[in-house]
Design a protein around this motif. Structure first.
Motif, PDB file in Angstrom:
ATOM      1  N   ILE A  45       8.361 -13.488  -4.440  1.00  0.00           N
ATOM      2  CA  ILE A  45       7.605 -12.468  -5.170  1.00  0.00           C
ATOM      3  C   ILE A  45       8.401 -11.166  -5.060  1.00  0.00           C
ATOM      4  O   ILE A  45       8.644 -10.676  -3.952  1.00  0.00           O
ATOM      5  N   ILE A  46       8.800 -10.646  -6.204  1.00  0.00           N
ATOM      6  CA  ILE A  46       9.596  -9.419  -6.251  1.00  0.00           C
ATOM      7  C   ILE A  46       8.755  -8.333  -6.909  1.00  0.00           C
ATOM      8  O   ILE A  46       8.101  -8.573  -7.920  1.00  0.00           O
ATOM      9  N   ASP A  47       8.778  -7.130  -6.341  1.00  0.00           N
ATOM     10  CA  ASP A  47       7.994  -6.039  -6.915  1.00  0.00           C
ATOM     11  C   ASP A  47       8.727  -4.723  -6.706  1.00  0.00           C
ATOM     12  O   ASP A  47       9.725  -4.652  -5.963  1.00  0.00           O
ATOM     13  N   ASN A  48       8.229  -3.685  -7.351  1.00  0.00           N
ATOM     14  CA  ASN A  48       8.836  -2.365  -7.260  1.00  0.00           C
ATOM     15  C   ASN A  48       7.735  -1.315  -7.233  1.00  0.00           C
ATOM     16  O   ASN A  48       6.949  -1.210  -8.174  1.00  0.00           O
ATOM     17  N   ALA A  49       7.679  -0.572  -6.135  1.00  0.00           N
ATOM     18  CA  ALA A  49       6.756   0.560  -6.042  1.00  0.00           C
ATOM     19  C   ALA A  49       7.525   1.798  -6.498  1.00  0.00           C
ATOM     20  O   ALA A  49       8.265   2.411  -5.732  1.00  0.00           O
ATOM     21  N   GLN A  50       7.357   2.135  -7.765  1.00  0.00           N
ATOM     22  CA  GLN A  50       8.049   3.291  -8.360  1.00  0.00           C
ATOM     23  C   GLN A  50       7.086   4.470  -8.302  1.00  0.00           C
ATOM     24  O   GLN A  50       6.187   4.600  -9.133  1.00  0.00           O
ATOM     25  N   THR A  51       7.305   5.334  -7.310  1.00  0.00           N
ATOM     26  CA  THR A  51       6.334   6.389  -6.999  1.00  0.00           C
ATOM     27  C   THR A  51       6.907   7.755  -7.317  1.00  0.00           C
ATOM     28  O   THR A  51       7.981   8.122  -6.829  1.00  0.00           O
ATOM     29  N   ARG A  52       6.182   8.501  -8.150  1.00  0.00           N
ATOM     30  CA  ARG A  52       6.631   9.841  -8.543  1.00  0.00           C
ATOM     31  C   ARG A  52       5.682  10.902  -7.990  1.00  0.00           C
ATOM     32  O   ARG A  52       4.470  10.794  -8.144  1.00  0.00           O
ATOM     33  N   ILE A  53       6.275  11.942  -7.378  1.00  0.00           N
ATOM     34  CA  ILE A  53       5.510  13.100  -6.909  1.00  0.00           C
ATOM     35  C   ILE A  53       5.993  14.305  -7.704  1.00  0.00           C
ATOM     36  O   ILE A  53       7.155  14.710  -7.613  1.00  0.00           O
TER      37      ILE A  53
ATOM     38  N   ILE B 139       0.869  -1.182   0.000  1.00  0.00           N
ATOM     39  CA  ILE B 139       0.000   0.000   0.000  1.00  0.00           C
ATOM     40  C   ILE B 139       0.905   1.231   0.000  1.00  0.00           C
ATOM     41  O   ILE B 139       1.763   1.381   0.886  1.00  0.00           O
ATOM     42  N   THR B 140       0.723   2.117  -0.974  1.00  0.00           N
ATOM     43  CA  THR B 140       1.568   3.312  -1.077  1.00  0.00           C
ATOM     44  C   THR B 140       0.725   4.586  -1.020  1.00  0.00           C
ATOM     45  O   THR B 140      -0.340   4.657  -1.640  1.00  0.00           O
ATOM     46  N   SER B 141       1.243   5.576  -0.293  1.00  0.00           N
ATOM     47  CA  SER B 141       0.557   6.867  -0.159  1.00  0.00           C
ATOM     48  C   SER B 141       1.558   8.015  -0.274  1.00  0.00           C
ATOM     49  O   SER B 141       2.705   7.892   0.170  1.00  0.00           O
ATOM     50  N   ILE B 142       1.112   9.134  -0.860  1.00  0.00           N
ATOM     51  CA  ILE B 142       1.927  10.360  -0.890  1.00  0.00           C
ATOM     52  C   ILE B 142       1.204  11.486  -0.144  1.00  0.00           C
ATOM     53  O   ILE B 142       1.539  12.667  -0.291  1.00  0.00           O
ATOM     54  N   ALA B 143       0.239  11.129   0.669  1.00  0.00           N
ATOM     55  CA  ALA B 143      -0.649  12.113   1.304  1.00  0.00           C
ATOM     56  C   ALA B 143       0.075  13.113   2.193  1.00  0.00           C
ATOM     57  O   ALA B 143      -0.412  14.238   2.402  1.00  0.00           O
ATOM     58  N   LYS B 144       1.229  12.757   2.712  1.00  0.00           N
ATOM     59  CA  LYS B 144       1.949  13.643   3.630  1.00  0.00           C
ATOM     60  C   LYS B 144       2.951  14.558   2.930  1.00  0.00           C
ATOM     61  O   LYS B 144       3.723  15.258   3.588  1.00  0.00           O
ATOM     62  N   SER B 145       2.929  14.572   1.610  1.00  0.00           N
ATOM     63  CA  SER B 145       3.784  15.499   0.863  1.00  0.00           C
ATOM     64  C   SER B 145       3.299  16.934   1.078  1.00  0.00           C
ATOM     65  O   SER B 145       2.131  17.172   1.377  1.00  0.00           O
ATOM     66  N   LYS B 146       4.215  17.893   0.935  1.00  0.00           N
ATOM     67  CA  LYS B 146       3.873  19.293   1.243  1.00  0.00           C
ATOM     68  C   LYS B 146       4.255  20.231   0.103  1.00  0.00           C
ATOM     69  O   LYS B 146       5.277  20.049  -0.573  1.00  0.00           O
ATOM     70  N   ASP B 147       3.422  21.271  -0.054  1.00  0.00           N
ATOM     71  CA  ASP B 147       3.721  22.356  -0.990  1.00  0.00           C
ATOM     72  C   ASP B 147       4.683  23.346  -0.337  1.00  0.00           C
ATOM     73  O   ASP B 147       4.677  23.531   0.887  1.00  0.00           O
TER      74      ASP B 147
ATOM     75  N   LEU C 178       9.013  24.436   3.112  1.00  0.00           N
ATOM     76  CA  LEU C 178       9.710  23.962   1.921  1.00  0.00           C
ATOM     77  C   LEU C 178       8.974  22.776   1.305  1.00  0.00           C
ATOM     78  O   LEU C 178       8.256  22.043   1.990  1.00  0.00           O
ATOM     79  N   ALA C 179       9.153  22.608   0.016  1.00  0.00           N
ATOM     80  CA  ALA C 179       8.512  21.495  -0.678  1.00  0.00           C
ATOM     81  C   ALA C 179       9.045  20.169  -0.141  1.00  0.00           C
ATOM     82  O   ALA C 179      10.242  20.018   0.131  1.00  0.00           O
ATOM     83  N   LEU C 180       8.135  19.222   0.007  1.00  0.00           N
ATOM     84  CA  LEU C 180       8.490  17.900   0.521  1.00  0.00           C
ATOM     85  C   LEU C 180       7.724  16.836  -0.250  1.00  0.00           C
ATOM     86  O   LEU C 180       6.491  16.910  -0.373  1.00  0.00           O
ATOM     87  N   GLY C 181       8.437  15.857  -0.763  1.00  0.00           N
ATOM     88  CA  GLY C 181       7.793  14.688  -1.339  1.00  0.00           C
ATOM     89  C   GLY C 181       7.946  13.524  -0.372  1.00  0.00           C
ATOM     90  O   GLY C 181       9.078  13.108  -0.094  1.00  0.00           O
TER      91      GLY C 181
ATOM     92  N   VAL D 260      11.731  13.144   0.354  1.00  0.00           N
ATOM     93  CA  VAL D 260      12.617  13.876  -0.554  1.00  0.00           C
ATOM     94  C   VAL D 260      12.411  15.359  -0.265  1.00  0.00           C
ATOM     95  O   VAL D 260      11.326  15.910  -0.495  1.00  0.00           O
ATOM     96  N   ASN D 261      13.452  15.991   0.279  1.00  0.00           N
ATOM     97  CA  ASN D 261      13.366  17.390   0.702  1.00  0.00           C
ATOM     98  C   ASN D 261      13.942  18.321  -0.368  1.00  0.00           C
ATOM     99  O   ASN D 261      14.952  18.004  -1.001  1.00  0.00           O
ATOM    100  N   PHE D 262      13.273  19.474  -0.524  1.00  0.00           N
ATOM    101  CA  PHE D 262      13.732  20.499  -1.466  1.00  0.00           C
ATOM    102  C   PHE D 262      14.053  21.778  -0.704  1.00  0.00           C
ATOM    103  O   PHE D 262      13.410  22.085   0.315  1.00  0.00           O
TER     104      PHE D 262
END
Length: 369
Positions: free
Chosen positions: A260-268, A56-64, A71-74, A103-105
Motif C-alpha cells: 500500500i503506497i500513499d502520499n501525505a501532501q500537506t500544505r501550511i 494521521i497528520t497534524s500541523i498543530a505545532k506550526s507557529k506564527d 519566526l514563522a514555522l511550518g 519548514v523554517n522561515f
C-alpha cells in the motif's frame, strides 16, 4: 491347532476394534497417553492474512511570526503505521513511525532549510532525536515505540484501544497506564493507536506474507518563500511537506505479496506577515483518502485519478522482488515527471512519476520484520 487359530483370530479382531474405535490418537512421537485429546493446530494459525497502512497528520505545532522575534514555522507531524493481522484480527507485525518535519522561515519569510536535504523520521534519527535527555525513564523515542509495538503484537485493535491510559499534561493526554508499560513507555499514544485503527480498516488480504516493512521518502522541495514580482504580485509563504510511504509485505523469497503506497501532501499557508492561515485543527487527508477530491484526473491524459494509478502500480509490483521493481524501464516526461513507467503493462495506466514510490518500497524491504 484349531483352538489356537481361533484364539489368535479373536485377539486380532479385538485389537482391530480397539484401534478403529479410538478417536483420540496421540500425535506420532508425542508423549501423550492413549485416550488424551490432541488438538491439531492449523499451519496458518497466527500467520499474516491482511496488511494495512494508517496515517494521521497534524500541523498543530506550526507557529506564527510575531514581534517578539518568533519566526514563522511550518511543522507537519505525520504518524504512519504499517501492520499485519491474522485471521482473528490480531496484530502479527507492526511498525510505527513519525515524520516530524519542520519548514523554517527567516524574518523575510524565506525558507532557511536546505530543500534538497534528506529528512529523517524519528526512528531514523535514533539517538539523535534527543528525547532521552528529558526522559524520566531514560529511553529514547525509538526505544519506547519498540516496547509499545511489542505489547500490541497478539492483540486485536479493540483490545489495544481498551488500554488504560492517563493524562500527564496537555502534551501527554494518553500515556499507557498498564503494568507492562509504565516503566517502558511515557510518550502519549493516541495518534499511534488511531493510525493502527486506520491500518486495520484499510487492510488488504495477503497470502504468504513472512515479513512486513514500512518505507518513506519525505520532501519539503515544494515549499515557497515570500516574494513580490515587478508587477507587485505576491507569492505568499508556503510550507509544503510531501511524505511518501509504503507498507509492503514480502514472502520468503523477498517477493512482494502486497503493498500500500500513499502520499501525505500537506500544505501550511501563511499570509504576508507570517501568520498561519491554514486551520491548525483540520483533518489532513492523504492522496488515497482524498480519492476523487484530489483532482488529478482533470489534468490526466489517461483519465485516471492518483489513487487509481497507484493501485495499478501496486498490482504490478506484486510477485516481484525489489531488484526487479527497481529495474523497471522509466522515461522522463518533464522536470516534474523524471521517472514515468515505460513498460507495456503500465503505459496506459500510470503516468505519475514513480521514483519515490519505488524508493519507499525498497526501504520497506530493508526495514521488514
Amino acid at each position: 491347532m484349531k483352538k489356537t487359530l481361533a484364539l489368535l483370530l479373536s485377539l486380532a479382531l479385538v485389537l482391530l476394534l480397539m484401534v478403529g474405535c479410538s478417536s483420540n490418537t496421540p500425535v506420532q512421537g508425542s508423549k501423550d497417553e492413549p485416550g488424551d485429546v490432541v488438538e491439531v493446530v492449523g499451519e496458518n494459525e497466527g500467520a499474516a492474512a491482511k496488511m494495512g497502512l494508517g496515517v494521521i497528520t497534524s500541523i498543530a505545532k506550526s507557529k506564527d511570526a510575531d514581534d517578539n522575534n518568533t519566526l514563522a514555522l511550518g511543522q507537519v507531524d505525520t504518524v504512519m503505521v504499517a501492520a499485519s493481522f491474522d485471521q482473528e484480527g490480531k496484530v502479527v507485525s507492526i511498525t510505527i513511525d513519525n515524520a516530524q518535519t519542520r519548514v523554517n522561515f527567516d524574518a523575510d519569510l524565506k525558507v532557511t532549510n536546505d530543500k534538497a536535504a534528506e529528512i529523517k523520521t524519528k526512528i531514523e534519527l535514533g539517538d539523535a532525536y534527543g528525547m532521552i535527555n528529558a526522559s524520566e525513564i531514560g529511553k529514547e523515542w525509538y526505544q519506547q515505540i519498540d516496547e509499545l509495538e511489542n505489547w500490541m503484537v497478539g492483540k486485536t485493535v479493540a483490545e489495544i484501544k481498551a488500554m488504560n491510559v492517563k493524562e500527564v499534561d496537555a502534551s501527554h493526554p494518553a500515556v499507557p497506564d498498564v503494568p507492562e508499560l509504565t516503566s517502558l513507555v511515557t510518550i502519549s499514544i493516541q495518534d499511534y493507536v488511531a493510525a493502527l485503527e486506520k491500518a486495520f480498516a484499510n487492510a488488504i488480504e495477503v497470502e504468504g506474507a513472512e515479513k512486513l516493512g514500512l518505507g518513506h521518502v519525505v520532501s519539503i522541495g515544494k515549499s515557497k518563500d515570500y516574494s513580490v514580482d515587478a508587477d507587485g504580485n505576491e507569492t505568499l509563504p508556503l510550507a509544503q511537506v510531501d511524505t511518501v510511504m509504503a507498507a509492503t509485505a514480502f514472502d520468503t523469497d523477498g517477493k512482494v505479496v502486497g503493498t500500500i503506497i500513499d502520499n501525505a501532501q500537506t500544505r501550511i499557508n501563511f499570509d504576508a506577515e507570517g501568520k498561519v492561515t491554514s486551520d491548525k485543527a483540520a483533518e489532513f487527508k492523504t492522496k488515497i483518502e482524498l480519492g476523487d477530491a484530489y483532482g488529478m484526473i482533470n489534468a490526466s491524459e489517461i483519465g485516471k485519478e492518483w489513487y487509481q494509478q497507484i493501485a495499478e502500480l501496486e498490482k504490478w509490483m506484486v510477485g516481484k522482488t525489489v531488484a526487479e521493481i527497481k529495474a523497471m524501464n522509466v522515461k522522463e516526461v518533464d522536470d516534474s515527471h523524471p521517472a514515468v513507467p515505460d513498460v507495456p503493462e503500465l503505459t496506459s495506466l500510470v503516468t505519475i512519476s514513480v521514483q519515490d514510490y519505488i524508493a519507499s518500497v525498497e526501504e520497506a524491504f530493508t526495514n521488514a520484520k
